[in-house]
Design a protein around this motif. Structure first.
Motif, mmCIF file in Angstrom:
data_model
loop_
_atom_site.group_PDB
_atom_site.id
_atom_site.type_symbol
_atom_site.label_atom_id
_atom_site.label_comp_id
_atom_site.label_asym_id
_atom_site.label_seq_id
_atom_site.Cartn_x
_atom_site.Cartn_y
_atom_site.Cartn_z
ATOM 1 N N TRP A 279 0.824 -1.214 0.000
ATOM 2 C CA TRP A 279 0.000 0.000 0.000
ATOM 3 C C TRP A 279 0.855 1.260 0.000
ATOM 4 C CZ3 TRP A 279 -0.929 -2.106 5.280
ATOM 5 C CH2 TRP A 279 -0.443 -1.301 6.301
ATOM 6 N N SER B 50 -13.179 0.449 -12.081
ATOM 7 C CA SER B 50 -12.579 1.239 -10.991
ATOM 8 C C SER B 50 -11.918 2.505 -11.500
ATOM 9 C CB SER B 50 -11.558 0.382 -10.251
ATOM 10 O OG SER B 50 -10.913 1.108 -9.241
ATOM 11 N N SER C 64 -10.866 6.550 -10.241
ATOM 12 C CA SER C 64 -9.518 6.682 -9.689
ATOM 13 C C SER C 64 -8.666 7.709 -10.406
ATOM 14 C CB SER C 64 -8.809 5.321 -9.743
ATOM 15 O OG SER C 64 -8.623 4.913 -11.093
ATOM 16 N N TYR D 141 -3.956 -2.738 -8.116
ATOM 17 C CA TYR D 141 -4.890 -3.668 -7.488
ATOM 18 C C TYR D 141 -4.563 -5.129 -7.818
ATOM 19 C CZ TYR D 141 -7.722 0.226 -5.954
ATOM 20 O OH TYR D 141 -8.156 1.364 -5.330
ATOM 21 N N ALA E 155 -6.429 -3.509 -0.745
ATOM 22 C CA ALA E 155 -7.180 -2.807 -1.778
ATOM 23 C C ALA E 155 -7.854 -1.559 -1.208
ATOM 24 C CB ALA E 155 -8.223 -3.736 -2.402
ATOM 25 N N TYR E 156 -8.383 -1.682 -0.003
ATOM 26 C CA TYR E 156 -9.019 -0.522 0.627
ATOM 27 C C TYR E 156 -7.989 0.569 0.922
ATOM 28 C CZ TYR E 156 -11.587 2.344 3.951
ATOM 29 O OH TYR E 156 -12.170 3.403 4.583
ATOM 30 N N SER F 98 -7.175 2.379 -2.234
ATOM 31 C CA SER F 98 -8.241 3.282 -2.695
ATOM 32 C C SER F 98 -8.308 4.535 -1.841
ATOM 33 C CB SER F 98 -9.593 2.568 -2.690
ATOM 34 O OG SER F 98 -9.990 2.259 -1.368
ATOM 35 N N SER G 208 -13.611 6.575 -2.819
ATOM 36 C CA SER G 208 -12.699 5.483 -2.499
ATOM 37 C C SER G 208 -13.423 4.141 -2.505
ATOM 38 C CB SER G 208 -12.058 5.721 -1.133
ATOM 39 O OG SER G 208 -11.329 6.918 -1.120
ATOM 40 N N PHE H 50 -12.922 0.886 -4.860
ATOM 41 C CA PHE H 50 -12.511 -0.340 -4.174
ATOM 42 C C PHE H 50 -13.436 -1.525 -4.479
ATOM 43 C CE2 PHE H 50 -13.799 -2.641 -0.257
ATOM 44 C CZ PHE H 50 -12.671 -3.456 -0.071
ATOM 45 N N HIS I 123 -12.806 -4.429 -7.191
ATOM 46 C CA HIS I 123 -11.692 -5.326 -6.863
ATOM 47 C C HIS I 123 -12.017 -6.182 -5.645
ATOM 48 C CE1 HIS I 123 -9.007 -3.632 -9.851
ATOM 49 N NE2 HIS I 123 -9.414 -2.430 -9.487
#
Length: 879
Positions: free
Chosen positions: A683, A752, A756, A767, A838-839, A842, A852, A856, A859
């Protein structure tokens, strides 16, 4: 004290203010007055003078001084012989300001006449009145000349202050950007209205604002920059060309004074006027950096001024004309600007310019690099004659979160470190910031652990045990029984070796590569014959593709050739990898095989991104103390990093096998062995590689194809593909499953990406990498079965061979239901890990939670589908 000297006749002075008048009239004027002598710095007219006397300067020089509340004295007017002094108070009947006085610059003589007597002379003698008017006219002309000179000096100063190289000495915009934005810039410049410039930190928003200023009709006027971010930002990132307003309690009130100015009455000095930025920028351009920092109330006031063209100072009832151009800059995205919170910015969106980040302008980086290198070579008196392709590639592939400004500062340091006229990749330090911080613990603070890693026995003692065992393993694989359940080499390879590598990549990152006997043996061969040829750039540049392809080949090979049930084929695979490792090591520099080509090391390197351990450098120490780069170059006693890695640039476990050579070599103690949150590296990643993401997704697809191989689903496939040989049937099936998994993530990225604000490729890369916890636990669950169900044969075989009772007691039978439960638990943990990553990805990209979540969700759904299918496939394959 002045000395009064009554005169009956005019003395021979430097300048007679009444020359040309009738002699009798002149004499009568002199008779009414008194000549006083004043030494230097004496006060001729006191503050608050009521004008009850008329003064004429006969000799010397005097100056009108205004005392400001800040303690500064401002000279207002210079008085020369023949000039009147204090005429304004006399003519208006108002006392002079209490903060104003007339002071002698040197020795002066002044003729003082009572106001009543002088007024009587003017009433009865018109010639005297005309003479006074001439004196006043000369004074006005002199003041006009002073104002003209002041305006010329002001314009010259404005031009100096507003020069681009004075304001932005480090910025350079390539011709590509200029051409791309030229029409937009010209249109905005000629519009003469307010403008909003958006873009990430460091892209040069203020620089582009200056370009608009130069192209506009205001281009010859003043250009001022008001920085509202400076108090909140790192002074090392923010430019030094802007003001630094304080952070007051009532922010709106202080911002209003800052822009509009203020007035307040003082009992001693009268009205004190403080101009604001709108007045200081009269007929010019005002750039407000971080304009989103203005409160909503202040934005509304400024918006009203822009719409009406008028404003009032705080405390004043007088309207003034607003003659300036506003250019605001912000790092907010257009989606983050709302009419409620940012009314001014929302109004300016129709007249805005968005500057893309440097990572979306990668083609321009080589041009920028050459410009900055040449600039800093001249500045630092150094010569850089070579810019290797690998240096340019390293600079082009970096994500540049600080954009153009970070590129400039990075290259300045690189030029300082470069030697022999070559700017090498190891001279490039990215993003100099502390690594150990919140959520990280440096384990090298434990003295025993630090001593162990610095010991010359580490990791040699482990390598010396692993290498001989590897030869024994090969002998057992080639000469032992063909039945894998009774072949000790085959059992170890699949029941212990593979599970140890998979689980170990999480437990101790890529440390397995330091123990790897193939790496140790190839290093020994290198000591005998070593050509040290640089690895061809083509192989380095395509390393990700080579590793991905070879790793998928091994995954395919395991099922296509049923290699797990063939000790001999397993031995051939290991011998082939060893042969390639030795050849590459003998031919090429350092450990090129392990770093760029090894499929097993590549897979373990990708898995190690999830590990809770990392070896990193404290870049603050590297930046401030290191000039010799021993982590890369080594010392006279020890070689440098076998991967050719500069520790300050290390960001991923994938490129570190924790051999601790850098710990031993670094004289500054800058290397940390950090305990971190598992998966944190993912991340925090600045730039994810699409090929690496594809490898992660494809490893899942490859494992899934293996699990489905013995199911009814594959039997149906085989019946429909019976025109192909069995090997080609599985090969087609393997590539189909791998392709479907990649397409599913690609579809999720397409959805997504709409929120984004990035390309599908960038979203896929980020992702796709977030699936790593799920893919790792999938391989853990798969090999756990072999560890439990094949590993039980080890103590049985040892008991049968040696008849030691202890080996018989080690035989443990695990119920299939418990094994399957542990497998499902691992998959569940993998799904949770993937969802968390993934969170975090985002929320790190978008500041607004709804956006966000929408980014998210596609995915998250894909990860849950992958997890569900995997559990079903494990059940069908094993149970």
């Amino acid at each position: 004290m002045p000395n009064p000297t009554p005169l009956q006749t005019a003395p021979p002075l430097q300048l007679d203010p009444f020359r040309g008048l009738d002699e009798q009239l002149r004499q009568s004027i002199w008779d009414e007055g008194t000549v006083k002598d004043y030494p230097a710095a004496a006060v001729i007219v006191d503050p608050g003078d009521r004008g009850d006397r008329i003064r004429f300067l006969l000799s010397g020089r005097a100056v009108v001084i205004r005392h400001e509340k800040e303690g500064l004295d401002v000279p207002i007017e210079t008085i020369l012989p023949g000039d009147l002094i204090g005429e304004i108070s006399y003519l208006t009947g108002k006392a002079s300001p209490l903060n104003s006085e007339v002071v002698a610059e040197g020795s002066c003589q002044v003729l003082e006449i009572p106001a009543d007597a002088f007024e009587q002379i003017l009433r009865t003698h018109p010639d005297a009145s005309i003479n006074v008017l001439r004196i006043l006219a000369r004074k006005v002309i002199k003041l006009d000349n002073s104002v003209y000179k002041y305006i010329r000096k002001k314009r010259a100063l404005q031009n100096l202050i507003s020069r681009q190289d004075h304001l932005f000495p480090d910025y350079f915009v390539s011709e590509t950007v200029r051409r791309r934005m030229s029409r937009k810039l010209e249109a905005l410049a000629q519009s003469q209205g307010p403008i909003l410039v958006t873009g990430e930190t460091g892209v040069g928003k203020e620089f582009m604002a200056h370009a608009i200023f130069e192209m506009s009709p205001h281009g010859k006027r003043i250009f001022l920059c008001l920085d509202l971010l400076r108090p909140l930002a790192d002074a090392g990132i923010t430019g030094d060309y802007c003001e630094i307003p304080d952070r007051p309690t009532d922010l709106t009130e202080e911002q209003t004074k800052l822009f509009f100015g203020s007035e307040h009455r003082n009992s001693e000095a009268g009205t004190i006027e403080t101009p604001g930025y709108l007045e200081l920028t009269e007929e010019g351009t005002l750039v407000v950096r971080g304009i989103e920092q203005l409160t909503a109330a202040m934005q509304l006031k400024l918006l009203e001024t822009l719409q009406t063209g008028t404003f009032r100072r705080v405390g004043s009832e007088t309207e003034q004309t607003a003659d300036f151009r506003l250019i605001g800059t912000t790092n907010l995205d257009a989606s983050e600007i709302s009419a409620e919170k940012h009314p001014l910015l929302h109004w300016l969106l129709d007249h805005s310019l968005d500057i893309p980040p440097l990572r979306k302008r990668r083609k321009e980086i080589p041009t920028l690099v050459r410009h900055y290198v040449n600039k800093y070579c001249q500045e630092l008196h150094k010569e850089i004659s070579q810019l290797p392709k690998m240096t340019i590639k390293q600079l082009v592939t970096y994500s540049w979160p600080g954009n153009d400004r970070e590129l400039a500062t990075t290259l300045k340091r690189a030029v300082m470190l470069a030697e022999d006229g070559v700017l090498k990749p190891q001279d490039i330090y990215f993003d100099l910031r502390r690594i150990e911080g919140e959520g990280k613990i440096n384990l090298l603070r434990v003295p025993a652990l630090q001593a162990a890693l610095k010991s010359p026995l580490f990791p040699a003692i482990f390598q010396s045990a692993a290498a001989p065992f590897f030869f024994i393993l090969l002998v057992l694989l080639f000469l032992g029984p063909a039945d894998p359940k009774v072949n000790m080499g085959g059992l170890f390879s699949w029941a212990v070796g593979w599970p140890t590598m998979i689980f170990g990549s999480f437990i101790w990152a890529r440390f397995w590569c330091s123990l790897c006997p193939m790496g140790t043996l190839s290093h020994l061969a290198k000591r005998i014959v070593s050509l040290e040829i640089p690895l061809p750039p083509f192989l380095k540049q395509n390393s990700d593709w080579i590793i991905a392809g070879s790793a998928l080949f091994i995954i395919w090979l395991e099922t296509a050739t049923d290699i797990r049930n063939s000790p001999f084929n397993t031995g051939l695979l290991l011998m082939s990898i060893l042969f390639l490792a030795v050849i590459v090591s003998v031919l090429f520099e350092k450990q090129s095989w392990c770093r760029y080509l090894c499929p097993l090391g590549g897979m373990m390197g990708v898995f190690s991104k999830t590990s809770p351990f990392e070896l990193r450098a404290d870049r603050n120490v590297c930046a401030s103390q290191c000039t010799s780069n021993e982590c890369f170059t080594g010392t006279k006693d020890r070689p440098g990093c076998p991967f050719g890695q500069m520790m300050p640039t290390l960001r991923s476990n994938r490129f570190c096998k924790i051999c601790a050579s850098c710990v031993k070599n670094c004289p500054h103690g800058a290397i940390n062995l950090n305990l971190r949150v598992p998966g944190r590296e993912i991340w925090e990643i600045r730039q994810a590689g699409a090929v690496t993401a594809m490898l992660v997704i494809s490893m899942y697809g490859g494992l899934l194809s293996d699990l489905l191989y013995k199911t009814a689903f594959y039997d149906m496939w085989s019946r429909n593909m019976d025109f192909l040989p069995p090997l080609l049937q599985f090969t087609a099936f393997f590539f189909l499953v791998v392709s479907v998994t990649n397409v599913l993530i690609l579809a999720a990225s397409t959805i997504s990406t709409r929120l984004s604000k990035e390309t599908v490729k960038e979203n896929f890369a980020r992702y796709g990498l977030a699936l790593l916890p799920l893919v790792l636990t999938a391989y853990m669950a798969f090999h756990l079965y072999y560890l439990i169900n094949l590993g039980v044969y080890f103590p049985i075989m040892l008991w049968e061979a040696f008849r030691f009772e202890i080996f018989r007691q080690l035989v443990i039978t695990v119920p299939p239901s418990l094994t399957f439960f542990i497998q499902k638990l691992l998959i569940g943990l993998g799904i949770i890990g993937t969802l968390v990553l993934a969170y975090r990805l985002s929320t790190g990209k978008n500041r607004r939670l709804p956006s966000s979540l929408l980014e998210f969700i596609p995915h998250a759904i894909s990860a849950c589908i992958f997890g569900f299918v995997l559990v079903r496939a494990l059940g069908l394959f094993f149970y």
